[in-house]
Motif scaffolding. Structure first.
Motif, PDB file in Angstrom:
ATOM      1  N   LYS A 114       0.851  -1.184   0.000  1.00  0.00           N
ATOM      2  CA  LYS A 114       0.000   0.000   0.000  1.00  0.00           C
ATOM      3  C   LYS A 114       0.889   1.237   0.000  1.00  0.00           C
ATOM      4  N   ASP A 115       0.322   2.349  -0.467  1.00  0.00           N
ATOM      5  CA  ASP A 115       1.056   3.608  -0.531  1.00  0.00           C
ATOM      6  C   ASP A 115       0.472   4.606   0.451  1.00  0.00           C
ATOM      7  N   MET A 116       1.356   5.367   1.080  1.00  0.00           N
ATOM      8  CA  MET A 116       0.952   6.490   1.915  1.00  0.00           C
ATOM      9  C   MET A 116       1.658   7.726   1.383  1.00  0.00           C
ATOM     10  N   PHE A 117       0.925   8.849   1.423  1.00  0.00           N
ATOM     11  CA  PHE A 117       1.430  10.085   0.817  1.00  0.00           C
ATOM     12  C   PHE A 117       1.608  11.154   1.888  1.00  0.00           C
ATOM     13  N   TYR A 118       2.734  11.832   1.805  1.00  0.00           N
ATOM     14  CA  TYR A 118       3.095  12.876   2.746  1.00  0.00           C
ATOM     15  C   TYR A 118       3.403  14.129   1.931  1.00  0.00           C
ATOM     16  N   GLY A 119       2.394  14.962   1.740  1.00  0.00           N
ATOM     17  CA  GLY A 119       2.556  16.112   0.864  1.00  0.00           C
ATOM     18  C   GLY A 119       2.770  15.626  -0.561  1.00  0.00           C
ATOM     19  N   SER A 120       3.866  15.990  -1.147  1.00  0.00           N
ATOM     20  CA  SER A 120       4.157  15.582  -2.525  1.00  0.00           C
ATOM     21  C   SER A 120       5.079  14.371  -2.580  1.00  0.00           C
ATOM     22  N   TYR A 121       5.226  13.650  -1.449  1.00  0.00           N
ATOM     23  CA  TYR A 121       6.088  12.477  -1.400  1.00  0.00           C
ATOM     24  C   TYR A 121       5.263  11.230  -1.072  1.00  0.00           C
ATOM     25  N   ALA A 122       5.740  10.084  -1.556  1.00  0.00           N
ATOM     26  CA  ALA A 122       5.035   8.828  -1.331  1.00  0.00           C
ATOM     27  C   ALA A 122       5.986   7.796  -0.734  1.00  0.00           C
ATOM     28  N   VAL A 123       5.435   6.959   0.152  1.00  0.00           N
ATOM     29  CA  VAL A 123       6.187   5.851   0.759  1.00  0.00           C
ATOM     30  C   VAL A 123       5.358   4.588   0.582  1.00  0.00           C
ATOM     31  N   ARG A 124       5.963   3.570  -0.023  1.00  0.00           N
ATOM     32  CA  ARG A 124       5.267   2.304  -0.226  1.00  0.00           C
ATOM     33  C   ARG A 124       5.641   1.329   0.886  1.00  0.00           C
ATOM     34  N   SER A 125       4.650   0.587   1.395  1.00  0.00           N
ATOM     35  CA  SER A 125       4.866  -0.378   2.462  1.00  0.00           C
ATOM     36  C   SER A 125       4.275  -1.728   2.060  1.00  0.00           C
ATOM     37  N   CYS A 126       5.006  -2.805   2.352  1.00  0.00           N
ATOM     38  CA  CYS A 126       4.543  -4.143   1.989  1.00  0.00           C
ATOM     39  C   CYS A 126       3.487  -4.650   2.968  1.00  0.00           C
ATOM     40  N   LEU A 127       2.506  -5.340   2.422  1.00  0.00           N
ATOM     41  CA  LEU A 127       1.502  -6.030   3.230  1.00  0.00           C
ATOM     42  C   LEU A 127       1.803  -7.516   3.307  1.00  0.00           C
ATOM     43  N   TYR A 182       8.027   1.858   7.404  1.00  0.00           N
ATOM     44  CA  TYR A 182       7.312   1.070   6.398  1.00  0.00           C
ATOM     45  C   TYR A 182       7.831  -0.363   6.437  1.00  0.00           C
ATOM     46  N   ASN A 183       7.147  -1.282   5.794  1.00  0.00           N
ATOM     47  CA  ASN A 183       7.570  -2.681   5.730  1.00  0.00           C
ATOM     48  C   ASN A 183       8.152  -3.003   4.359  1.00  0.00           C
ATOM     49  N   ASP A 184       9.219  -3.780   4.382  1.00  0.00           N
ATOM     50  CA  ASP A 184       9.820  -4.277   3.151  1.00  0.00           C
ATOM     51  C   ASP A 184       9.888  -5.797   3.251  1.00  0.00           C
TER      52      ASP A 184
END
Length: 214
Positions: A50-63, A87-89
């Motif tokens: 899943k992706d989470m967005f922080y302003g104009s930046y994105a961080v992807r985390s594994c489920l 986040y999870n990898d």
């Protein structure tokens, strides 16, 4: 005085607004608020994520991860945030660390006074091996080995000529110790009763182990 007060109030308002922007920038959203798109700050290998967005930046985390992989927690710095974002990898599951075998007590070398033992521990989270080496005095040597197995042990005194009872071979013998290890003193050295000894007076043996006295 009025100008000073005005600029002070303006600075306070600007600082408060900037602080609020920094604070809200660290609260993730599920959609990208930037119409030009969000820049990803990390790369992960997931089965699903899943992706989470922080302003104009994105961080992807594994489920979830594929077979042979497991979830691990990592962090990344998001510009404008006052804290790291976690986040999870997916990381390959460590079954066995390479070159990570413990070794029982063995002689450091043929002529050495010392024995060494290697204890190996595998960290399966990082799949790295840590090794520690211990040293001790060989059987027949007394004292305490140092941390590198280069000093601290001395050979028990010479007993002159002797041989194990029943053997035909006479040798130059030295006193023994109860076993290999540290902490033995010279008074722990002894002549085993299972040996025969020879001097200018003849051949004899001790009725019990004969310990060294000073």
């Amino acid at each position: 005085m009025k100008n000073v007060l005005f600029f002070s109030l303006l600075f306070l308002v600007l600082w408060t607004c900037d602080a609020f922007a920094v604070l809200t920038n660290c609260i993730g959203t599920t959609t990208c608020p930037d119409q030009n798109g969000c820049q990803y700050l990390n790369v992960v290998g997931c089965a699903t994520g899943k992706d989470m967005f922080y302003g104009s930046y994105a961080v992807r985390s594994c489920l979830t991860c594929g077979n042979g992989y497991e979830l691990v927690s990592k962090s990344v710095f998001v510009p404008g945030c006052t804290r790291a974002v976690f986040y999870n990898d997916c990381q390959a599951t460590c079954v066995k660390c390479p070159d990570c075998e413990s070794e029982d007590w063995t002689s450091v070398s043929l002529l050495s006074f010392y024995e060494k033992k290697v204890n190996a521990v595998c960290n399966k989270t990082t799949c790295t091996c840590s090794k520690t080496t211990s040293y001790r005095c060989k059987k027949g040597y007394y004292g305490t080995a140092n941390a590198t197995g280069t000093s601290g042990c001395s050979r028990c005194p010479s007993l002159g000529a002797g041989r194990p009872i029943g053997s035909e071979t006479w040798l130059s013998l030295y006193a023994s110790t109860p076993g290999a290890g540290n902490g033995y003193d010279i008074t722990d050295c002894y002549a085993p009763s299972t040996n025969e000894y020879k001097d200018t007076y003849g051949i004899y043996n001790y009725t019990s182990d004969c310990y060294y006295t000073e």
